[in-house]
Design a protein around this motif. Structure first.
Motif, short mmCIF file in Angstrom:
data_model
loop_
_atom_site.label_atom_id
_atom_site.label_comp_id
_atom_site.label_asym_id
_atom_site.label_seq_id
_atom_site.Cartn_x
_atom_site.Cartn_y
_atom_site.Cartn_z
N VAL A 32 0.85 -1.18 0.00
CA VAL A 32 0.00 0.00 0.00
C VAL A 32 0.89 1.24 0.00
O VAL A 32 2.05 1.18 0.41
CB VAL A 32 -0.95 0.03 1.22
CG1 VAL A 32 -1.92 -1.16 1.17
CG2 VAL A 32 -0.18 0.01 2.54
N ARG A 33 0.32 2.35 -0.47
CA ARG A 33 1.06 3.61 -0.47
C ARG A 33 0.51 4.48 0.64
O ARG A 33 -0.68 4.79 0.68
CB ARG A 33 0.94 4.30 -1.82
CG ARG A 33 1.76 5.58 -1.92
CD ARG A 33 1.77 6.15 -3.32
NE ARG A 33 2.76 5.48 -4.17
CZ ARG A 33 2.49 4.82 -5.27
NH1 ARG A 33 1.22 4.71 -5.67
NH2 ARG A 33 3.44 4.27 -6.00
N GLU A 34 1.40 4.88 1.55
CA GLU A 34 1.02 5.72 2.68
C GLU A 34 2.00 6.86 2.81
O GLU A 34 3.20 6.64 2.93
CB GLU A 34 1.01 4.91 3.99
CG GLU A 34 -0.05 3.81 4.04
CD GLU A 34 0.03 3.00 5.31
OE1 GLU A 34 1.08 3.08 5.99
OE2 GLU A 34 -0.93 2.29 5.63
N HIS A 35 1.48 8.09 2.75
CA HIS A 35 2.31 9.28 2.91
C HIS A 35 3.49 9.26 1.94
O HIS A 35 4.63 9.62 2.30
CB HIS A 35 2.82 9.40 4.35
CG HIS A 35 1.74 9.27 5.38
ND1 HIS A 35 0.69 10.16 5.49
CD2 HIS A 35 1.53 8.31 6.34
CE1 HIS A 35 -0.11 9.77 6.48
NE2 HIS A 35 0.37 8.66 6.99
N GLY A 36 3.22 8.80 0.71
CA GLY A 36 4.25 8.82 -0.33
C GLY A 36 5.23 7.67 -0.27
O GLY A 36 6.16 7.63 -1.07
#
Length: 310
Positions: free
Chosen positions: A195-199
């Motif tokens: 997943v992508r979180e805060h870049g």
């Protein structure tokens, strides 16, 4: 012609389902002999594969060692099995090509697949994986943050999310190798879920359906044909009944109707049918479901269940 060949994880075990190293090597040799046959006919092949039995083996090791070392997370299990199976498949393919006098380079791309961190499966995981365990052993693993469910007299079983694959992040690397003439093995087991979180990217405890991952990979690498190799030559209506009917050429709309009528089991043929339908619907190209020994004819539409746009 570019073909995406999707091998089931059980294609990497023996006939009884054993997944010892020697069983997996022998099974890879059978599978890659078929791939070498396609390459000898000037067909460009990209290979993806399942990894269920192999991840299952790692989960058993996790369970046995949980009191000594922390369990390896599922995203790590996916990465490890991608690399190991890629290594085994490359060795087998290079040997099969040498026997035919064909020179091709091979490469494996350990591949990440982006999923949605808000996928409902993360809040309510339902995908069962691994063995049934007694309550005390399951409790030890729950202490490491895993989710286990009581399945009655069978014992407890782990459940995880199975989110939709959204994007194959390492497809550019695979495509560069394909364009350079390599036979590429990629996106094994549907890809390593991230997943992508805060870049930033983060691996997650999940299992991506390998067939849906294969459909997305086939679309992403602009395959002309998606071939899903299984242990039967056709998808079958009324499977196991006296009036069972093998499907030959069928439109994607008709196949969707058959699926809606409940002809394909959710744990076996159902995901393969869904994957092939998705590929055909999104690309307007052809998909095939057939056994490994039919794939050369299947590529030309001469064998298996051939799914067409109309």
């Amino acid at each position: 012609m570019r073909v995406l060949l999707a091998l089931g994880g059980n294609a990497m075990t023996n006939a009884e389902g054993r997944a010892r190293p020697e069983d997996q090597i022998a099974a890879a040799e059978v599978a890659m002999s078929a791939v070498a046959g396609l390459l000898a006919h000037d067909v460009e092949v990209v290979v993806t594969h399942g990894n269920g039995p192999q991840v299952g083996n790692l989960l058993v090791k996790n369970e046995l060692a949980a009191a000594v070392v922390p369990p390896v997370p599922l995203d790590w299990c996916g990465a490890q099995t991608q690399a190991t199976l890629g290594f085994v498949l490359m060795n087998a393919l290079e040997a099969a090509l040498a026997a035919r006098g064909v020179e091709r380079s091979t490469a494996t791309v350990v591949t990440r697949t982006l999923v949605d961190g808000d996928d409902p499966g993360f809040a309510s995981p339902t995908k069962p994986i691994g063995r049934y365990l007694p309550a005390d052993e399951a409790a030890l693993l729950q202490g490491h943050g895993e989710v286990w469910e009581d399945r009655g007299h069978k014992g407890w079983r782990r459940v995880v999310a199975s989110p939709e694959p959204r994007e194959i992040l390492d497809a550019p690397a695979a495509l560069a190798l394909i364009e350079a003439g390599f036979v590429v093995v990629a996106n094994g087991g549907g890809g390593i879920p991230v997943v992508r979180e805060h870049g930033r990217l983060r691996g997650v405890e999940a299992v991506i359906d390998k067939d849906l991952g294969a459909a997305l990979l086939a679309e992403t690498v602009a395959a002309d044909v998606l071939v899903v190799a299984t242990d039967v030559p056709h998808a079958v209506l009324r499977y196991g009944e006296p009036d069972a009917e093998e499907l030959g050429e069928v439109s994607v709309a008709a196949l969707r109707r058959h699926a809606a009528d409940g002809h394909f089991a959710s744990g076996s043929m159902g995901p393969k049918v869904d994957a092939v339908c998705r590929f055909v619907e999104r690309t307007g190209r052809r998909g095939v479901i057939t056994s490994l020994d039919n794939i050369t004819q299947a590529v030309d539409g001469g064998a298996g269940t051939v799914v067409t746009p109309a």
